[in-house]
Design an enzyme around this catalytic site. Structure first.
Site, mmCIF file in Angstrom:
data_model
loop_
_atom_site.group_PDB
_atom_site.id
_atom_site.type_symbol
_atom_site.label_atom_id
_atom_site.label_comp_id
_atom_site.label_asym_id
_atom_site.label_seq_id
_atom_site.Cartn_x
_atom_site.Cartn_y
_atom_site.Cartn_z
ATOM 1 N N ASP A 75 14.909 -0.819 0.955
ATOM 2 C CA ASP A 75 15.661 -0.997 2.190
ATOM 3 C C ASP A 75 16.731 -2.055 1.918
ATOM 4 O OD1 ASP A 75 15.982 -0.593 5.000
ATOM 5 O OD2 ASP A 75 14.781 -2.359 5.410
ATOM 6 N N ASP A 111 4.184 3.456 6.532
ATOM 7 C CA ASP A 111 3.516 3.251 7.813
ATOM 8 C C ASP A 111 4.433 2.717 8.892
ATOM 9 O OD1 ASP A 111 3.694 0.589 6.526
ATOM 10 O OD2 ASP A 111 2.549 -0.048 8.292
ATOM 11 N N LYS A 116 17.393 3.651 1.043
ATOM 12 C CA LYS A 116 18.353 3.571 2.155
ATOM 13 C C LYS A 116 19.528 2.718 1.679
ATOM 14 C CE LYS A 116 14.910 3.247 5.891
ATOM 15 N NZ LYS A 116 14.376 2.289 6.899
ATOM 16 N N PHE A 170 14.017 4.698 10.599
ATOM 17 C CA PHE A 170 12.684 4.248 10.230
ATOM 18 C C PHE A 170 11.797 5.467 9.983
ATOM 19 C CE2 PHE A 170 8.582 2.215 10.270
ATOM 20 C CZ PHE A 170 8.856 1.038 9.609
ATOM 21 N N LYS A 177 0.815 -1.195 0.000
ATOM 22 C CA LYS A 177 0.000 0.000 0.000
ATOM 23 C C LYS A 177 0.858 1.258 0.000
ATOM 24 C CE LYS A 177 -3.101 -2.360 3.196
ATOM 25 N NZ LYS A 177 -3.340 -2.557 4.632
ATOM 26 N N GLY A 178 2.106 1.083 0.402
ATOM 27 C CA GLY A 178 2.977 2.241 0.672
ATOM 28 C C GLY A 178 3.147 3.197 -0.491
ATOM 29 N N ARG A 200 0.372 6.722 7.472
ATOM 30 C CA ARG A 200 0.504 6.781 6.012
ATOM 31 C C ARG A 200 0.039 8.132 5.474
ATOM 32 N NH1 ARG A 200 1.578 1.601 4.014
ATOM 33 N NH2 ARG A 200 0.615 -0.129 5.120
ATOM 34 N N GLU A 246 7.910 2.328 -6.249
ATOM 35 C CA GLU A 246 8.047 1.806 -4.882
ATOM 36 C C GLU A 246 8.181 2.977 -3.909
ATOM 37 O OE1 GLU A 246 7.374 -0.084 -2.701
ATOM 38 O OE2 GLU A 246 8.587 -1.891 -2.662
ATOM 39 N N ASP A 247 7.754 2.760 -2.682
ATOM 40 C CA ASP A 247 7.881 3.809 -1.670
ATOM 41 C C ASP A 247 9.304 3.916 -1.140
ATOM 42 O OD1 ASP A 247 7.708 1.317 -0.462
ATOM 43 O OD2 ASP A 247 6.175 1.880 1.003
HETATM 44 P P1 IMP Z 1 13.180 -4.509 1.522
HETATM 45 O O1 IMP Z 1 12.828 -5.837 0.928
HETATM 46 O O2 IMP Z 1 14.034 -4.678 2.756
HETATM 47 O O3 IMP Z 1 13.831 -3.556 0.548
HETATM 48 O O4 IMP Z 1 11.830 -3.942 2.070
HETATM 49 C C1 IMP Z 1 11.243 -2.800 1.620
HETATM 50 C C2 IMP Z 1 9.916 -2.629 2.327
HETATM 51 O O5 IMP Z 1 10.099 -2.536 3.740
HETATM 52 C C3 IMP Z 1 9.285 -1.333 1.912
HETATM 53 O O6 IMP Z 1 8.466 -1.490 0.763
HETATM 54 C C4 IMP Z 1 8.493 -0.951 3.140
HETATM 55 O O7 IMP Z 1 7.228 -1.592 3.115
HETATM 56 C C5 IMP Z 1 9.298 -1.520 4.279
HETATM 57 N N1 IMP Z 1 10.178 -0.488 4.893
HETATM 58 C C6 IMP Z 1 11.522 -0.445 4.858
HETATM 59 N N2 IMP Z 1 11.999 0.619 5.511
HETATM 60 C C7 IMP Z 1 10.906 1.296 5.971
HETATM 61 C C8 IMP Z 1 10.746 2.520 6.725
HETATM 62 O O8 IMP Z 1 11.702 3.228 7.114
HETATM 63 N N3 IMP Z 1 9.462 2.877 7.006
HETATM 64 C C9 IMP Z 1 8.376 2.154 6.585
HETATM 65 N N4 IMP Z 1 8.492 1.010 5.877
HETATM 66 C C10 IMP Z 1 9.744 0.576 5.581
HETATM 67 MG MG MG Z 2 6.461 -1.391 0.428
#
Ligand code: IMP
Ligand code: MG
Length: 176
Positions: A101, A158, A129, A151, A41-42, A164, A97-98
């Site tokens: 990470d 969220d 990040k 974070f 949803k992000g 959100r 994508e939002d």
């Molecule tokens: P990844 O697979 O570790 O890159 O995960 C990315 C997902 O983790 C994002 O789409 C977010 O849903 C969540 N996420 C990672 N960092 C944050 C943050 O700082 N705030 C909120 N959601 C986060």
């Molecule tokens: Mg996400």
């Protein structure tokens, strides 16, 4: 329990950057149509704001994914809880994508979507990040902001489904 949120990126700064991304994307895709994939949803807020600023024809589709695994780190095994409605065959696909990470979710998703034979497949993220990255096969084509390993919430992001709707990006400190 009260959560403390401090502003990292003000609403004006985010909106201005999205305009710049929209301009760059419109230039790069001149004469073509873009099929935007919003990762729920992000990415909903970012996708809407970005789409409004793209001047070439746009179609939209939505996908909901969650990664298996406990806690705040993703495992890399992605469960598709809502798949796309439309095929990707021959389309200029741009994933929106939002935040990226570890990169595990996107790494897995890109492999799945490539198999659907889009003409091109690119990636646009509002936040990145880079210090947290654990995969090396995720290339980001358009990045809004690189941020430190904190974070963040707001603009679609969220914490436990809250915040959100904040119109800015804030760093959250959770007080127990
Ligand atoms: P990844 O697979 O570790 O890159 O995960 C990315 C997902 O983790 C994002 O789409 C977010 O849903 C969540 N996420 C990672 N960092 C944050 C943050 O700082 N705030 C909120 N959601 C986060
Ligand atoms: Mg996400």
């Amino acid at each position: 329990m009260k959560d403390k949120i401090s502003v990292l990126l003000a609403e004006e700064a985010v909106d201005q950057r999205i305009q710049e991304l929209g301009d760059a994307i419109s230039r790069d895709y001149a004469g073509k149509s873009i099929h935007l994939i919003c990762i729920l949803k992000g990415s909903v807020f970012f996708t809407c704001e970005l789409a409004k600023r793209i001047t070439v024809p746009v179609s939209l589709d939505f996908m909901s994914v969650s990664s298996y695994g406990a806690g705040t780190s993703s495992s890399g095994v992605v469960k598709i809880s809502k798949d796309l409605d439309e095929p990707l065959e021959g389309k200029e696909v741009l994933i929106v994508e939002d935040i990226i990470d570890s990169g595990r979710t996107l790494s897995y998703l890109i492999e799945i979507l490539k198999k659907r034979n889009p003409h091109s497949l690119k990636l646009c993220t509002l936040l990145d990040k880079p210090d947290r990255r654990v995969v090396d096969n995720v290339t980001v084509d358009y990045t809004g902001f690189e941020i430190p390993d904190k974070f963040v919430v707001g603009y679609g992001l969220d914490y436990a489904q809250k915040y959100r709707n904040l119109p800015y990006i804030g760093v959250i400190e959770v007080e127990e």
